[in-house]
Structures are given as structure tokens and as C-alpha cells.
Design an enzyme around this catalytic site. Structure first.
Site, PDB file in Angstrom:
ATOM      1  N   GLY A 143      47.237  41.349  42.242  1.00  0.00           N
ATOM      2  CA  GLY A 143      46.239  41.751  43.381  1.00  0.00           C
ATOM      3  C   GLY A 143      47.471  43.366  43.998  1.00  0.00           C
ATOM      4  N   ASP A 201      56.048  35.445  46.553  1.00  0.00           N
ATOM      5  CA  ASP A 201      56.099  34.426  45.779  1.00  0.00           C
ATOM      6  C   ASP A 201      57.076  35.483  45.051  1.00  0.00           C
ATOM      7  OD1 ASP A 201      54.206  35.968  44.634  1.00  0.00           O
ATOM      8  OD2 ASP A 201      52.971  34.003  44.341  1.00  0.00           O
ATOM      9  N   ASP A 245      51.942  37.828  48.795  1.00  0.00           N
ATOM     10  CA  ASP A 245      52.021  36.657  49.112  1.00  0.00           C
ATOM     11  C   ASP A 245      53.478  35.923  49.054  1.00  0.00           C
ATOM     12  OD1 ASP A 245      49.908  35.981  48.690  1.00  0.00           O
ATOM     13  OD2 ASP A 245      49.595  35.365  46.586  1.00  0.00           O
ATOM     14  N   ASP A 288      55.090  37.989  39.936  1.00  0.00           N
ATOM     15  CA  ASP A 288      55.657  37.967  39.293  1.00  0.00           C
ATOM     16  C   ASP A 288      54.321  37.339  37.301  1.00  0.00           C
ATOM     17  OD1 ASP A 288      53.672  35.636  39.983  1.00  0.00           O
ATOM     18  OD2 ASP A 288      55.271  34.296  40.073  1.00  0.00           O
ATOM     19  N   THR A 338      53.534  42.055  46.670  1.00  0.00           N
ATOM     20  CA  THR A 338      52.210  40.899  47.018  1.00  0.00           C
ATOM     21  C   THR A 338      52.557  40.547  47.870  1.00  0.00           C
ATOM     22  OG1 THR A 338      52.085  39.052  46.663  1.00  0.00           O
ATOM     23  CG2 THR A 338      53.985  39.343  45.400  1.00  0.00           C
ATOM     24  N   ARG A 377      47.458  31.732  47.324  1.00  0.00           N
ATOM     25  CA  ARG A 377      46.233  30.667  46.388  1.00  0.00           C
ATOM     26  C   ARG A 377      47.491  29.267  45.970  1.00  0.00           C
ATOM     27  NH1 ARG A 377      41.897  33.907  43.051  1.00  0.00           N
ATOM     28  NH2 ARG A 377      43.679  34.552  42.675  1.00  0.00           N
ATOM     29  N   ARG A 434      43.108  42.602  37.159  1.00  0.00           N
ATOM     30  CA  ARG A 434      43.583  41.842  36.303  1.00  0.00           C
ATOM     31  C   ARG A 434      42.771  41.643  34.908  1.00  0.00           C
ATOM     32  NH1 ARG A 434      43.337  38.990  41.300  1.00  0.00           N
ATOM     33  NH2 ARG A 434      45.451  38.790  42.528  1.00  0.00           N
TER      34      ARG A 434
END
Ligand code: ADP
Ligand code: F6P
Length: 321
Positions: free
Chosen positions: A12, A131, A129, A104, A127, A173, A73
Site C-alpha cells: 500500500g 505496524d 498502518d 512488513d 505504511t 485492517r 501487490r
């Protein structure tokens, strides 16, 4: 002494990826490192789509969201044949290190690539996120937080005028880093993250308690990975009788000009990654811990689950009294 490196943006997109590409090129080229960009993430790498990156190619992009290299992706890359093909293409270009700007998932691919090809790979966390383990923040996270908070500030105006409950879904997500920081800084009454279960009764009780304390409207921030936001809206409405609306912020959070903080992180990560290429053959992932640049083990970063700061959640609840 290395003379040629590759760069790819993968997964992303995140605001600040361009600032990272710029930093890599502007640190590398004066040190006689040629930089080759691979387009469309691992998909473009497998298709041998290249873009030579020079000092002027990366001019005027520091403020742009998205990525000039594009991203994608690519399930094909995550196969034995895919990795072998990518390895061959990199060797044909005489790439001595590949810098992967992504999350990741992209780093898992990078590790496989390193195992098969022996080529040095360096992960640059990007990202919204946030994460990625081993780093306090990622390129794009701060921008996404600010985008969401600005949107909620607007929603707050109308929520207040009508005395409504607003459920606002933010991205995430799998993880709740974005929801947590957005919820706290937007002054939400309720924050729902995938990591922590919360039943509808307790959500409604919080909202009812809030009304009893003469709060006339409420903001509920929910990470997309927590559950069905439309269902949450309906249940709140049914059980409390409060007029409830849902706004899904969606991909608005992924775009836009990167904040100064995202540009700074991108500039630090990108230039440090090039320094690593020049000083060693070690693969790894760049990160920021307590405002200091660190270089983490690639396998460790992939294996580890980054902990959510539950203290922040408690603080948000305390301050939304
Ligand atoms: P992000 O990097 O943002 O986490 P994804 O999880 O979508 O994004 O991963 C990006 C790409 O990385 C995937 O499309 C795939 O090509 C590659 N990738 C992800 N997981 C693996 C894996 N286990 N092995 C090899 N490649 C992977
Ligand atoms: O970049 C990560 C992320 O924003 C997730 O939070 C979200 O679920 C996902 O990407 C959606 O991305 P896409 O629409 O590109 O699949």
C-alpha cells in the site's frame, strides 16, 4: 565498494514514499552509487520495468503523496519461481543492494529475495498502518493521522449541531495504531481497535454515560479491522436511541501531501539506508526508536508483533470523561 543499487516501493502506498526516494538518490549519487528504480513494486521488478533515478529525476517530489515509482501487490512474487526470476533480473542489472520502501509484507518478500540471491536488502518502513516492529513510526503514518483528525474535526461540527453519535471508520485492517492515535487526538469518546475486544453493551454504556454528563454528541473511532462499522452504527442506534451516522474515511487517508514529520522520517530513513549500503553488506530494516535511527534484523522485524500502547487507550478514555 558498491556502485549500483535498486529501489522499489511496494504494498500500500504511503505519503512520504517520494521523499524517501529523493533522499536515497540524493545521498547515493554524490557517492558514485547509481540508482535504478523498479516500477510497480515487485510486479514491475518481475517484468523488468526500470527507471534510472538521477538527481533531477527526484526534483520537485518531496511534497507529493503517492509514489513516482508506482506500487502494487504481487502474489506471483511470493512464489519460488517469482523470487528466482526477480533474483536473476537484479543480477542482470548488476544490482548490489535493493532498498525496499514498504510494509512488513514487502519485507517478507525482501528476505526471501536475499535468501535466494544473496543480494543485500534494506527495508524502509512506509505504511499508514504503522505496524512494523522495531520502529516507533513509519513513513506516512503521521500524515494519515493528521488527515483523519482534520476530517473528524469537520464531522464534529455537524455532530454537535445535530446532537448525533458519529461512528468514524479509519484504516487498519489488522492493527489499531492509526485508530488509537486518531481517536486520542480527535477527542473520541470510544476507540475500537482489532487488538482489544469490546462488546456493544459496553460501547453503548459509555455513550449513555457520556450523555448523562451533558455531552450532547459523541465520536466513536473504529479501526476497519475491528468489525462491521455499519453494524456498530445500527446497534448503537437501536440500543441507545441516539441518532447515529457512519463515515468511512477510506483511501483519503492514504493520499495527500506528506506532513513535515513524514518527510523528515522519509529523509532520515532513505539517507541512512544508503549509508548502510556503503558501509556494510548487512541486510536489515531501518527504524526510529526514541528519535534515534536504528538498524534492525530483518527476520526479527518480520517475526515480531509490534505492541499497541494500551496506556494511550486508557489516557484517551480518561480524557474523554
Ligand atoms: P505491505 O508491504 O504494505 O505490508 P503487502 O502485505 O501487500 O504490503 O505485501 C506487498 C508484497 O510483498 C506482496 O504483494 C508480495 O509480492 C510480497 N510479499 C508479501 N508477503 C510475502 C511473503 N511471505 N513472501 C514473499 N513475498 C511476500
Ligand atoms: O496501507 C495499509 C492499508 O491502508 C490497510 O489499513 C487497508 O486495509 C489496506 O491498506 C487497503 O488497501 P488496498 O485498498 O490497497 O487493498
Amino acid at each position: 565498494m558498491k556502485s549500483k543499487i535498486g529501489v522499489v516501493t511496494s504494498g500500500g502506498d504511503a505519503p512520504g514514499m517520494n521523499a524517501a526516494i529523493r533522499a536515497i538518490v540524493r545521498r547515493a549519487v554524490p557517492k558514485n552509487l547509481e540508482v535504478l528504480g523498479f516500477k510497480r513494486g515487485y510486479a514491475g521488478l518481475l517484468n523488468n520495468e526500470v527507471m534510472p533515478l538521477g538527481l533531477r529525476t527526484v526534483g520537485g517530489i518531496i511534497h507529493l503523496g503517492g509514489t513516482i515509482l508506482r506500487t502494487e501487490r504481487c502474489p506471483e512474487f511470493a512464489t519460488e519461481e517469482g523470487i528466482e526470476k526477480a533474483s536473476e533480473i537484479l543480477k542482470n542489472h548488476r544490482i548490489e543492494a535493493l532498498l525496499v520502501i514498504g510494509g512488513d509484507g514487502s519485507f517478507k518478500g525482501a528476505l526471501e529475495l536475499h535468501r535466494v540471491s544473496g543480494i543485500q536488502v534494506i527495508g524502509i518502513p512506509a505504511t499508514i498502518d504503522n505496524d512494523v516492529a522495531g520502529t516507533d513510526t513509519t513513513i506516512g503514518f503521521d500524515t494519515a493521522v493528521n488527515t483523519a483528525v482534520q476530517a473528524i474535526d469537520r464531522i464534529r461540527d455537524t455532530a454537535m449541531s445535530h446532537g448525533r453519535v458519529f461512528v468514524i471508520e479509519v484504516m487498519g485492517r489488522k492493527r489499531g495504531f492509526l485508530a488509537l492515535e486518531v481517536g486520542l487526538t480527535a477527542g473520541a469518546e470510544v476507540i475500537l481497535v482489532p487488538e482489544i475486544e469490546r462488546d456493544i453493551d459496553s460501547i453503548c454504556q459509555t455513550l449513555i454515560r457520556s450523555r448523562k454528563k451533558e455531552k450532547e454528541y459523541s465520536i466513536v473511532v473504529v479501526a476497519e479491522g475491528f468489525g462491521d462499522s455499519a453494524k456498530i452504527r445500527d446497534m448503537i442506534n437501536k440500543r441507545t436511541g441516539f441518532e447515529t451516522r457512519l463515515t468511512i474515511l477510506g483511501h483519503i487517508q492514504r493520499g495527500g501531501s506528506p506532513t513535515a514529520r513524514s518527510r523528515l522520517i522519509a529523509s532520515l530513513f532513505g539517507s541512512y539506508a544508503v549509508d548502510k549500503v556503503l558501509e556494510s553488506d548487512e541486510s536489515g530494516v531501518v527504524g526510529l526508536q526514541d528519535e534515534k535511527i536504528v538498524f534492525n534484523d530483518l527476520e526479527q522485524v518480520i517475526k515480531e508483533e509490534k505492541p499497541l500502547n494500551t496506556e494511550l487507550l486508557r489516557l484517551a478514555e480518561e480524557l474523554a470523561i
